[in-house]
Design a protein around this motif. Structure first.
Motif, mmCIF file in Angstrom:
data_model
loop_
_atom_site.group_PDB
_atom_site.id
_atom_site.type_symbol
_atom_site.label_atom_id
_atom_site.label_comp_id
_atom_site.label_asym_id
_atom_site.label_seq_id
_atom_site.Cartn_x
_atom_site.Cartn_y
_atom_site.Cartn_z
ATOM 1 N N ALA A 198 3.839 -0.615 2.925
ATOM 2 C CA ALA A 198 3.657 0.034 1.633
ATOM 3 C C ALA A 198 3.634 1.555 1.741
ATOM 4 O O ALA A 198 3.820 2.247 0.739
ATOM 5 N N ILE A 199 3.431 2.084 2.953
ATOM 6 C CA ILE A 199 3.363 3.529 3.134
ATOM 7 C C ILE A 199 4.737 4.122 3.453
ATOM 8 O O ILE A 199 5.235 4.995 2.745
ATOM 9 N N CYS A 200 5.372 3.644 4.523
ATOM 10 C CA CYS A 200 6.628 4.247 4.982
ATOM 11 C C CYS A 200 7.845 3.389 4.716
ATOM 12 O O CYS A 200 8.975 3.790 5.025
ATOM 13 N N LYS A 201 7.654 2.174 4.188
ATOM 14 C CA LYS A 201 8.732 1.238 3.861
ATOM 15 C C LYS A 201 9.448 0.690 5.093
ATOM 16 O O LYS A 201 10.559 0.155 4.986
ATOM 17 N N ASN A 202 8.827 0.801 6.257
ATOM 18 C CA ASN A 202 9.404 0.190 7.451
ATOM 19 C C ASN A 202 9.484 -1.327 7.267
ATOM 20 O O ASN A 202 8.550 -1.965 6.785
ATOM 21 N N SER A 203 10.630 -1.894 7.648
ATOM 22 C CA SER A 203 10.835 -3.336 7.542
ATOM 23 C C SER A 203 10.720 -3.967 8.924
ATOM 24 O O SER A 203 11.340 -3.491 9.880
ATOM 25 N N ALA A 204 9.924 -5.019 9.036
ATOM 26 C CA ALA A 204 9.693 -5.678 10.316
ATOM 27 C C ALA A 204 9.962 -7.167 10.200
ATOM 28 O O ALA A 204 9.556 -7.809 9.227
ATOM 29 N N LYS A 217 -3.590 -1.914 9.333
ATOM 30 C CA LYS A 217 -3.697 -2.315 7.928
ATOM 31 C C LYS A 217 -5.120 -2.144 7.400
ATOM 32 O O LYS A 217 -6.089 -2.495 8.065
ATOM 33 N N GLY A 218 -5.206 -1.595 6.197
ATOM 34 C CA GLY A 218 -6.511 -1.370 5.580
ATOM 35 C C GLY A 218 -7.029 0.032 5.770
ATOM 36 O O GLY A 218 -7.981 0.441 5.098
ATOM 37 N N ALA A 219 -6.406 0.799 6.670
ATOM 38 C CA ALA A 219 -6.812 2.189 6.891
ATOM 39 C C ALA A 219 -6.175 3.088 5.831
ATOM 40 O O ALA A 219 -5.153 2.746 5.223
ATOM 41 N N GLU A 220 -6.775 4.240 5.613
ATOM 42 C CA GLU A 220 -6.255 5.208 4.650
ATOM 43 C C GLU A 220 -5.267 6.147 5.331
ATOM 44 O O GLU A 220 -5.517 6.650 6.426
ATOM 45 N N PHE A 221 -4.125 6.388 4.660
ATOM 46 C CA PHE A 221 -3.106 7.301 5.169
ATOM 47 C C PHE A 221 -2.659 8.232 4.050
ATOM 48 O O PHE A 221 -2.742 7.885 2.861
ATOM 49 N N ASP A 222 -2.161 9.417 4.437
ATOM 50 C CA ASP A 222 -1.550 10.312 3.463
ATOM 51 C C ASP A 222 -0.254 9.686 2.967
ATOM 52 O O ASP A 222 0.515 9.105 3.743
ATOM 53 N N TRP A 223 -0.016 9.849 1.683
ATOM 54 C CA TRP A 223 1.136 9.194 1.047
ATOM 55 C C TRP A 223 1.571 10.040 -0.137
ATOM 56 O O TRP A 223 0.731 10.553 -0.900
ATOM 57 N N VAL A 224 2.867 10.216 -0.296
ATOM 58 C CA VAL A 224 3.393 10.970 -1.427
ATOM 59 C C VAL A 224 3.739 9.999 -2.545
ATOM 60 O O VAL A 224 4.610 9.124 -2.379
ATOM 61 N N ASN A 225 3.061 10.118 -3.648
ATOM 62 C CA ASN A 225 3.296 9.246 -4.796
ATOM 63 C C ASN A 225 4.662 9.570 -5.394
ATOM 64 O O ASN A 225 4.887 10.694 -5.873
ATOM 65 N N PRO A 226 5.607 8.616 -5.362
ATOM 66 C CA PRO A 226 6.960 8.907 -5.859
ATOM 67 C C PRO A 226 7.001 9.191 -7.361
ATOM 68 O O PRO A 226 7.944 9.814 -7.843
ATOM 69 N N LYS A 227 5.989 8.733 -8.089
ATOM 70 C CA LYS A 227 5.967 8.942 -9.538
ATOM 71 C C LYS A 227 5.500 10.346 -9.909
ATOM 72 O O LYS A 227 5.941 10.918 -10.909
ATOM 73 N N THR A 228 4.599 10.904 -9.092
ATOM 74 C CA THR A 228 4.035 12.225 -9.415
ATOM 75 C C THR A 228 4.461 13.310 -8.433
ATOM 76 O O THR A 228 4.360 14.493 -8.736
ATOM 77 N N GLY A 229 4.923 12.890 -7.244
ATOM 78 C CA GLY A 229 5.288 13.852 -6.223
ATOM 79 C C GLY A 229 4.106 14.468 -5.511
ATOM 80 O O GLY A 229 4.274 15.342 -4.654
ATOM 81 N N SER A 230 2.912 14.016 -5.830
ATOM 82 C CA SER A 230 1.699 14.580 -5.238
ATOM 83 C C SER A 230 1.264 13.768 -4.019
ATOM 84 O O SER A 230 1.537 12.571 -3.925
ATOM 85 N N LYS A 231 0.587 14.450 -3.074
ATOM 86 C CA LYS A 231 0.085 13.786 -1.889
ATOM 87 C C LYS A 231 -1.241 13.114 -2.217
ATOM 88 O O LYS A 231 -2.132 13.711 -2.814
ATOM 89 N N GLU A 232 -1.348 11.853 -1.827
ATOM 90 C CA GLU A 232 -2.550 11.075 -2.097
ATOM 91 C C GLU A 232 -2.962 10.324 -0.832
ATOM 92 O O GLU A 232 -2.203 10.257 0.137
ATOM 93 N N SER A 233 -4.145 9.759 -0.869
ATOM 94 C CA SER A 233 -4.594 8.877 0.195
ATOM 95 C C SER A 233 -4.387 7.444 -0.271
ATOM 96 O O SER A 233 -4.770 7.084 -1.389
ATOM 97 N N LYS A 234 -3.761 6.616 0.565
ATOM 98 C CA LYS A 234 -3.452 5.244 0.179
ATOM 99 C C LYS A 234 -3.812 4.296 1.310
ATOM 100 O O LYS A 234 -3.552 4.584 2.483
ATOM 101 N N LYS A 235 -4.395 3.165 0.951
ATOM 102 C CA LYS A 235 -4.728 2.138 1.934
ATOM 103 C C LYS A 235 -3.455 1.386 2.334
ATOM 104 O O LYS A 235 -2.676 0.976 1.486
#
Length: 284
Positions: A198-204, A217-235
């Motif tokens: 869900a973060i980097c879209k890597n397919s395995a 999995k379950g940890a928080e990572f920096d993520w750029v929200n594609p809808k807003t373009g802003s950097k957020e923290s995402k599980k």
């Protein structure tokens, strides 16, 4: 190579432990009358359960709506449906909810020996909800990922051999009565062709190909929200694609908090587990 998934949190022997009194409940479902062909007089018990929903479960596994349906064609054919829709399992379905039909029932995923099967899944339905109604009952869908919408879940009809396995039957009956001594949770087992981060879209297609986000999995990572373009923290979590179900198990603590008994019928008595909307399912 497929990735194997189970929707339970631990391998506990559920028949000797007490359930929780504050199980999460969701919207009311249909009744047993649509199924038919019951054999309660021959010592079989039937349980109508909610098996899995289009959400991220407590294992941080995500289940897209289209993947539960088995094909995007399901949604193309019902785009005009208002208020949601329900479809029956199709014979020979290669993916999604139809693959549940005919698969065995176990306890706590003890499925290595087929002789430990306690019954069989005799029917399956896919329910797609009106997202406006679903979000009122379940807070997850007020901000769910786009691919988990519309709210979608799978209903199963289980046939349990109550004569041969009376302890399991008793536990399911008591769970269906909201009895804290019983069991009302279920967990599916499935193989998935690939998972997508869900973060980097890597397919395995196997665990060796997991990215750092899925490995944690379950940890928080920096993520750029594609809808807003802003950097957020995402599980972090992984979405599962190409799903083939191979069993359902009675468990004490399902990773999918909605995977619960809805109704139970057995010889001489019928009991319902009545859901409420008082306790919305918490977001994962």
């Amino acid at each position: 190579m497929a990735i194997r998934k189970y929707a339970s949190l631990e391998q506990a022997q559920i028949l000797g432990v007490k359930g929780t009194e504050d199980r999460v409940r969701t919207a009311s479902l249909d009744k047993f009358s649509e199924f038919g062909d019951f054999r309660t007089s021959d010592g079989y018990l039937y349980a109508r359960i909610r098996a899995i929903s289009s959400r991220v479960n407590k294992n941080h596994d995500g289940w897209p709506s289209i993947e539960l349906a088995g094909s995007e064609d399901v949604f193309k054919q019902h785009t005009a449906a208002e208020g949601g829709f329900t479809i029956e399992a199709s014979e020979g379905g290669n993916y999604g909810f139809s693959t549940f039909v005919g698969k065995p029932i176990f306890v706590d995923h003890n499925n290595s020996n087929p002789e430990r099967a306690r019954g069989v899944i005799v029917d399956a339905k896919l329910h797609v909800e009106d997202f406006r109604t679903a979000s009122e009952l379940d807070s997850y869908y007020s901000s769910a990922p786009d691919n988990h919408m519309p709210p979608t879940w799978v209903e199963l009809l289980l046939e349990v051999d109550a004569k041969t396995f009376p302890k399991l039957a008793k536990a399911i009956i008591e769970g269906g009565q909201d009895n804290k001594k019983g069991i009302d949770g279920f967990s599916m087992g499935c193989d998935v062709e690939k998972s997508v981060c869900a973060i980097c879209k890597n397919s395995a297609t196997n665990p060796d190909e997991y990215c750092k986000h899925v490995k944690l999995k379950g940890a928080e990572f920096d993520w750029v929200n594609p809808k807003t373009g802003s950097k957020e923290s995402k599980k972090s979590y992984e979405d599962c694609h190409g799903i083939k179900f191979f069993e359902i198990s009675a468990v004490f603590d399902p990773a999918d908090e909605t995977a619960l008994t809805r109704e139970v019928i057995h010889e001489g008595e019928k009991t319902s587990s009545t859901p409420t909307a008082e306790h919305p399912v918490p977001q994962s």
